[in-house]
Design an enzyme around this catalytic site. Structure first.
Site, PDB file in Angstrom:
ATOM      1  N   SER A   6      40.357 -68.380 -10.273  1.00 52.00           N
ATOM      2  CA  SER A   6      38.935 -68.105 -10.448  1.00 52.00           C
ATOM      3  C   SER A   6      38.091 -68.941  -9.471  1.00 52.00           C
ATOM      4  O   SER A   6      38.283 -68.851  -8.263  1.00 52.00           O
ATOM      5  CB  SER A   6      38.526 -68.341 -11.899  1.00 52.00           C
ATOM      6  OG  SER A   6      37.231 -67.856 -12.142  1.00 52.00           O
TER       7      SER A   6
ATOM      8  N   ASP B 142      39.122 -56.888 -11.717  1.00 53.69           N
ATOM      9  CA  ASP B 142      38.932 -58.255 -12.203  1.00 53.69           C
ATOM     10  C   ASP B 142      37.805 -58.290 -13.227  1.00 53.69           C
ATOM     11  O   ASP B 142      36.664 -57.905 -12.931  1.00 53.69           O
ATOM     12  CB  ASP B 142      38.614 -59.170 -11.021  1.00 53.69           C
ATOM     13  CG  ASP B 142      38.384 -60.598 -11.458  1.00 53.69           C
ATOM     14  OD1 ASP B 142      39.367 -61.340 -11.551  1.00 53.69           O
ATOM     15  OD2 ASP B 142      37.217 -60.957 -11.715  1.00 53.69           O
TER      16      ASP B 142
ATOM     17  N   HIS C 267      41.931 -61.554 -15.611  1.00 48.82           N
ATOM     18  CA  HIS C 267      41.313 -62.565 -14.746  1.00 48.82           C
ATOM     19  C   HIS C 267      42.158 -63.825 -14.855  1.00 48.82           C
ATOM     20  O   HIS C 267      42.244 -64.427 -15.928  1.00 48.82           O
ATOM     21  CB  HIS C 267      39.872 -62.845 -15.177  1.00 48.82           C
ATOM     22  CG  HIS C 267      39.146 -63.811 -14.287  1.00 48.82           C
ATOM     23  ND1 HIS C 267      38.790 -63.501 -12.989  1.00 48.82           N
ATOM     24  CD2 HIS C 267      38.724 -65.080 -14.495  1.00 48.82           C
ATOM     25  CE1 HIS C 267      38.164 -64.535 -12.452  1.00 48.82           C
ATOM     26  NE2 HIS C 267      38.123 -65.512 -13.343  1.00 48.82           N
TER      27      HIS C 267
END
Length: 407
Positions: free
Chosen positions: A178, A275, A343
């Protein structure tokens, strides 16, 4: 004390001596925190002024001289109120962080669950600056004080780890998830330059390929957010120099799609084509869906209507279009772009490598990354479009508060 008790006591003493910073709890590896004590002397502190930290689990056997560094993720703060709030949490202060972290997925020490990296030195860099380890500034109005020192934190942690053996690494992999995945794009070439020329250095970004797109209301939501972030935290001088020198708007180099072609270190991009963080905050942010028409779709892709699916397929096509030059260049690294609504997939054991992990062309994420890193075979895997993949683990979390952007 009988002989059996003596042997047990000896074993416990050996474990305490050999691994003082890790414990095993219900088959989970918990690794203790290391504070960088001299970091403050270099101005390398978290948002609230606390010292930066990392977690290190030592390698062994054939992996004793190999190193894997994993940037922790956790969104960003792009204005003073959100950064002040963040400084009071584990996202902005080591004072509020858990002192033990579970190492799983790519950080696991289990040979079956992490076949290529299990015996490496594995490090998790804790995230407490709110700018992907890239800012360098300070806010002080006489009442409130914030330190934007992500770049210095990166440098302070690296100095500490170099002294502990990274300086003589045979193999090294810089990775992250991330906001930490974005950090790998920002620091990859610098990481390469810090290590000996004969070290095999590569980088991996998991869920860090944030796109420079317009949302469903045609507003550049993510670009505006990042521009405010860059200005507030003084990031621009720390962006890739070759990229910033090539763009009329240097701030755009914070986006991986603009910086990627200037990165010379071998790179692997692990990302979902759908995502969920970008879906919920970049493509359909709350500001673009005031009446909540997308709420059910955001929580479950099976609830999306035909129009919404078309928009999501357009997002996927846009991602593949900007990745196409990277895909076509045979010498430019590896890819694993699946069609799961997820994610971050490298630190979760279920998605990294397990009994039933996501696959593309019958290859798991762990196998794809290992094949690429060790040059066993070319690895650029792109999944078919949703809903074709029945191996997906669709990990859609509840949307966070509008005032927060914390994956």
């Amino acid at each position: 004390m009988n002989m059996k008790s003596i042997k047990l006591l000896s074993l416990l003493i050996f474990i305490a001596w050999a691994a003082p910073s890790c414990v095993f709890l219900e088959d989970r590896l918990l690794v203790g925190m290391t504070l960088v004590r001299d970091a403050a002397a270099h101005g390398a502190v978290c948002l609230d002024g606390s010292p930066p930290a990392y977690h290190l689990h030592r390698g062994f056997g054939a992996g004793e001289h190999n190193w894997l560094l994993q940037f922790e993720g956790g969104g960003w703060c792009n204005d003073i109120p959100s950064c002040l709030d963040r400084a009071k949490t584990h996202r902005g202060s080591t004072r509020h962080m858990s002192k033990w972290e579970v190492f799983s997925g790519i950080l696991s020490n289990n040979a079956y669950l992490n076949p290529d990296f299990y015996n490496w030195n594995r490090v998790k860099l804790r995230y407490c600056d709110g700018a992907s380890f890239a800012g360098d500034g300070k806010f002080d109005n006489g009442t409130s004080l914030l330190y934007f020192r992500g770049q210095r934190i990166w440098e302070a942690i690296i100095r500490d780890i170099l002294r502990k053996g990274l300086a003589t690494a045979g193999n090294a992999l810089l990775s992250g998830c991330s906001a930490g995945g974005l950090a790998t794009f920002l620091h990859c070439d610098n990481f390469r330059n810090l290590l000996p020329l004969n070290t095999n250095v590569k980088c991996l970004s998991d869920a860090g390929f944030f796109l420079d797109i317009r949302d469903i209301s045609l507003n550049p939501t993510m670009r505006s957010f990042f521009e405010d972030l860059i200005s507030l935290q003084g990031i621009e001088p720390n962006l890739h120099k070759k990229c910033t020198q090539s763009f009329a708007f240097p701030k755009w180099c914070f986006f991986p799609q603009h910086a990627l072609k200037y990165i010379t270190t071998p790179f692997f991009i692990l990302n979902s084509a759908y995502d969920v963080f970008q879906f919920q905050h970049g493509l359909v942010p709350p500001s673009a869906d005031l009446h909540g028409h997308w709420n059910r779709c955001k929580l479950n892709p099976a609830e999306c209507n035909a129009t919404q699916i078309d928009i999501l397929q357009g997002f996927r096509r846009g991602m593949l279009a900007v990745l196409n030059p990277f895909y076509q260049d045979s010498g430019r690294g590896g890819m694993f772009i699946n069609s799961c609504f997820a994610h971050c997939q490298s630190e979760s054991q279920d998605t990294w490598f397990a009994d039933n992990p996501p696959r593309v062309h019958n290859k798991t994420i762990a196998e794809a990354v290992g094949d690429w890193y060790f040059n066993r075979r070319p690895t650029k895997e792109i999944d078919c479009e949703y809903p074709c993949d029945n191996t997906c683990h669709n990990l859609i979390p509840p949307p966070p508060k509008v005032s927060q952007i914390i994956p």
